[in-house]
Design a protein around this motif. Structure first.
Motif, mmCIF file in Angstrom:
data_model
loop_
_atom_site.group_PDB
_atom_site.id
_atom_site.type_symbol
_atom_site.label_atom_id
_atom_site.label_comp_id
_atom_site.label_asym_id
_atom_site.label_seq_id
_atom_site.Cartn_x
_atom_site.Cartn_y
_atom_site.Cartn_z
ATOM 1 N N ILE A 289 -72.640 62.714 39.253
ATOM 2 C CA ILE A 289 -72.146 61.781 38.236
ATOM 3 C C ILE A 289 -72.252 62.432 36.859
ATOM 4 C CG2 ILE A 289 -72.635 59.594 37.068
ATOM 5 C CD1 ILE A 289 -73.474 58.499 39.829
ATOM 6 N N GLY A 290 -73.353 63.145 36.626
ATOM 7 C CA GLY A 290 -73.509 63.871 35.372
ATOM 8 C C GLY A 290 -72.426 64.922 35.178
ATOM 9 N N TYR A 291 -72.060 65.613 36.252
ATOM 10 C CA TYR A 291 -70.990 66.616 36.184
ATOM 11 C C TYR A 291 -69.685 65.982 35.721
ATOM 12 C CZ TYR A 291 -67.724 70.243 37.741
ATOM 13 O OH TYR A 291 -66.733 71.200 37.784
ATOM 14 N N VAL A 292 -69.352 64.838 36.303
ATOM 15 C CA VAL A 292 -68.115 64.142 35.942
ATOM 16 C C VAL A 292 -68.141 63.720 34.474
ATOM 17 C CG1 VAL A 292 -66.752 62.051 36.356
ATOM 18 C CG2 VAL A 292 -67.638 63.366 38.292
ATOM 19 N N LEU A 293 -69.263 63.178 34.027
ATOM 20 C CA LEU A 293 -69.380 62.728 32.636
ATOM 21 C C LEU A 293 -69.360 63.912 31.671
ATOM 22 C CD1 LEU A 293 -72.047 59.893 33.022
ATOM 23 C CD2 LEU A 293 -69.555 59.679 32.859
ATOM 24 N N LEU A 294 -69.990 65.016 32.049
ATOM 25 C CA LEU A 294 -69.961 66.215 31.200
ATOM 26 C C LEU A 294 -68.535 66.746 31.054
ATOM 27 C CD1 LEU A 294 -73.100 68.288 32.313
ATOM 28 C CD2 LEU A 294 -72.622 67.416 30.022
ATOM 29 N N GLY A 295 -67.785 66.719 32.147
ATOM 30 C CA GLY A 295 -66.400 67.168 32.084
ATOM 31 C C GLY A 295 -65.586 66.339 31.106
ATOM 32 N N GLN A 296 -65.794 65.046 31.143
ATOM 33 C CA GLN A 296 -65.081 64.151 30.223
ATOM 34 C C GLN A 296 -65.524 64.389 28.779
ATOM 35 O OE1 GLN A 296 -65.776 59.866 30.700
ATOM 36 N NE2 GLN A 296 -63.559 59.577 30.702
ATOM 37 N N ALA A 297 -66.836 64.544 28.571
ATOM 38 C CA ALA A 297 -67.361 64.754 27.222
ATOM 39 C C ALA A 297 -66.879 66.082 26.641
ATOM 40 C CB ALA A 297 -68.881 64.703 27.243
ATOM 41 N N CYS A 298 -66.902 67.147 27.449
ATOM 42 C CA CYS A 298 -66.482 68.463 26.968
ATOM 43 C C CYS A 298 -64.983 68.498 26.677
ATOM 44 C CB CYS A 298 -66.846 69.545 27.987
ATOM 45 S SG CYS A 298 -68.622 69.874 28.110
ATOM 46 N N ALA A 299 -64.203 67.839 27.522
ATOM 47 C CA ALA A 299 -62.758 67.795 27.282
ATOM 48 C C ALA A 299 -62.456 67.110 25.961
ATOM 49 C CB ALA A 299 -62.060 67.071 28.431
ATOM 50 N N HIS A 300 -63.192 66.059 25.655
ATOM 51 C CA HIS A 300 -62.995 65.330 24.395
ATOM 52 C C HIS A 300 -63.511 66.148 23.213
ATOM 53 C CE1 HIS A 300 -62.685 61.937 21.648
ATOM 54 N NE2 HIS A 300 -63.928 62.174 21.265
ATOM 55 N N LEU A 301 -64.699 66.745 23.368
ATOM 56 C CA LEU A 301 -65.320 67.482 22.273
ATOM 57 C C LEU A 301 -64.529 68.724 21.894
ATOM 58 C CD1 LEU A 301 -67.793 67.852 20.383
ATOM 59 C CD2 LEU A 301 -68.896 69.114 22.247
ATOM 60 N N PHE A 302 -64.077 69.476 22.902
ATOM 61 C CA PHE A 302 -63.378 70.736 22.647
ATOM 62 C C PHE A 302 -61.854 70.596 22.690
ATOM 63 C CE2 PHE A 302 -67.506 72.016 24.585
ATOM 64 C CZ PHE A 302 -68.035 72.656 23.467
ATOM 65 N N GLN A 303 -61.396 69.369 22.939
ATOM 66 C CA GLN A 303 -59.954 69.116 23.019
ATOM 67 C C GLN A 303 -59.275 70.075 23.996
ATOM 68 O OE1 GLN A 303 -58.169 66.473 21.187
ATOM 69 N NE2 GLN A 303 -60.342 65.903 21.321
ATOM 70 N N ASP A 304 -59.905 70.190 25.181
ATOM 71 C CA ASP A 304 -59.408 71.132 26.189
ATOM 72 C C ASP A 304 -59.449 70.456 27.555
ATOM 73 O OD1 ASP A 304 -58.820 73.221 27.893
ATOM 74 O OD2 ASP A 304 -60.213 74.636 26.974
ATOM 75 N N PRO A 305 -58.301 70.218 28.174
ATOM 76 C CA PRO A 305 -58.270 69.549 29.486
ATOM 77 C C PRO A 305 -58.847 70.386 30.622
ATOM 78 C CG PRO A 305 -56.075 70.309 28.877
ATOM 79 C CD PRO A 305 -56.949 70.513 27.672
ATOM 80 N N TYR A 306 -59.145 71.649 30.348
ATOM 81 C CA TYR A 306 -59.742 72.507 31.372
ATOM 82 C C TYR A 306 -60.967 71.855 31.993
ATOM 83 C CZ TYR A 306 -62.829 76.171 33.173
ATOM 84 O OH TYR A 306 -63.685 76.894 33.960
ATOM 85 N N TYR A 307 -61.793 71.226 31.171
ATOM 86 C CA TYR A 307 -63.041 70.646 31.641
ATOM 87 C C TYR A 307 -62.819 69.452 32.563
ATOM 88 C CZ TYR A 307 -65.011 73.619 28.044
ATOM 89 O OH TYR A 307 -65.364 74.702 27.278
ATOM 90 N N LEU A 308 -61.635 68.860 32.491
ATOM 91 C CA LEU A 308 -61.321 67.747 33.389
ATOM 92 C C LEU A 308 -60.957 68.239 34.779
ATOM 93 C CD1 LEU A 308 -59.058 65.569 31.055
ATOM 94 C CD2 LEU A 308 -61.489 65.208 31.574
ATOM 95 N N HIS A 309 -60.434 69.448 34.849
ATOM 96 C CA HIS A 309 -59.860 69.931 36.105
ATOM 97 C C HIS A 309 -60.692 70.995 36.802
ATOM 98 C CE1 HIS A 309 -56.280 67.677 35.086
ATOM 99 N NE2 HIS A 309 -56.237 68.281 33.906
ATOM 100 N N THR A 310 -61.657 71.591 36.104
ATOM 101 C CA THR A 310 -62.481 72.610 36.763
ATOM 102 C C THR A 310 -63.215 71.988 37.944
ATOM 103 O OG1 THR A 310 -64.232 74.247 36.430
ATOM 104 C CG2 THR A 310 -64.423 72.207 35.188
ATOM 105 N N CYS A 311 -63.179 72.667 39.073
ATOM 106 C CA CYS A 311 -63.634 72.083 40.336
ATOM 107 C C CYS A 311 -64.753 72.935 40.930
ATOM 108 C CB CYS A 311 -62.470 72.007 41.314
ATOM 109 S SG CYS A 311 -62.422 70.496 42.307
ATOM 110 N N ALA A 312 -65.809 72.302 41.404
ATOM 111 C CA ALA A 312 -66.988 73.042 41.867
ATOM 112 C C ALA A 312 -67.472 72.535 43.212
ATOM 113 C CB ALA A 312 -68.111 72.923 40.836
#
Length: 241
Positions: free
Chosen positions: A123-146
């Motif tokens: 759950i933290g991973y998902v929230l971090l992806g959303q936060a980083c995408a917003h902070l850095f204005q980069d959709p990469y963080y929404l789609h990176t898959c692990a």
């Protein structure tokens, strides 16, 4: 959908090395939940279990979970591994932590704690992806898959460091305070292995910190004890403060 992989993947180098290490340690000396967790991931990797997905079909990403509502990824992604050496290093690290923590907490308590830390990490991973995408204005963080157990292992690294007496440990040949070893290792791995999931590892560390240093840990311990009837025993008095 066809089965994910056939039953005859073969004994790759990492799998062989892991088996040798387990027998060297002594299978009978490994606590049951730790052993079951390792064996399950090995059998899944080599294809003993015929499951209806490919490993990258269940990798975790913010977009797939929040937009695609593929909540199965919150669980299944944890137990898949990219290759045999990924599996080897994760399971060796988990073996060390499981042999330390499981006897202390009790096997049933440890099993519940693993499930909870897995959930918190993903759950933290998902929230971090959303936060980083917003902070850095980069959709990469929404789609990176692990995929992989690394995030849970980082959460356990935090637990073991808080359970241990104040000391130093070696990270990449440099002595650092044990309390901060997980943070230093996070940076070192990111620099040396850029393909490793920085967000996954960070999510695991944050899950561990939440458990060790906030009221969340007290709630989790009370929840587990309420189910199992066995207290969660910690060595350090400042836990959950």
């Amino acid at each position: 959908m066809a089965p994910r992989r056939g039953p005859n993947r073969g004994l790759e180098t990492g799998v062989v090395l892991l088996a040798m290490e387990l027998f060297n340690v002594g299978v009978t000396t490994i606590p049951p939940v730790t052993l079951f967790t390792i064996a399950g991931q090995v059998l899944l990797y080599v294809g003993t279990f015929s499951v209806p997905w490919e490993k990258w079909d269940v990798c975790i990403s913010t977009d797939k979970v929040l937009s695609g509502h593929e909540f199965k990824r919150l669980f299944l992604s944890t137990f898949e591994h990219g290759d045999d050496m990924h599996l080897y290093y994760n399971m060796i690290s988990f073996l060390i932590k499981g042999r330390s923590l499981e006897p202390r907490y009790g096997s049933t308590n440890f099993a519940f704690l693993l499930v909870i830390l897995c959930s918190m990490t993903n759950i933290g991973y998902v929230l971090l992806g959303q936060a980083c995408a917003h902070l850095f204005q980069d959709p990469y963080y929404l789609h990176t898959c692990a995929i992989g157990f690394s995030g849970v292992i980082f959460a356990l690294k935090v637990l073991t460091s808080y359970e241990a007496p104040a000391s130093t440990t070696m990270v990449a040949g440099t002595p650092v305070p044990t309390r901060y070893a997980a943070w230093v290792e996070l940076i070192v791995i990111h620099l040396l292995v850029p393909r490793a999931s920085f967000m996954g590892h960070l999510a695991g560390i944050l899950a561990g910190v939440l458990y060790c240093k906030t009221f969340v840990g007290t709630m989790i311990d009370n929840f587990i004890t309420g189910i199992t009837g066995e207290p969660m025993v910690h060595d350090i008095s400042f836990y959950h403060h």
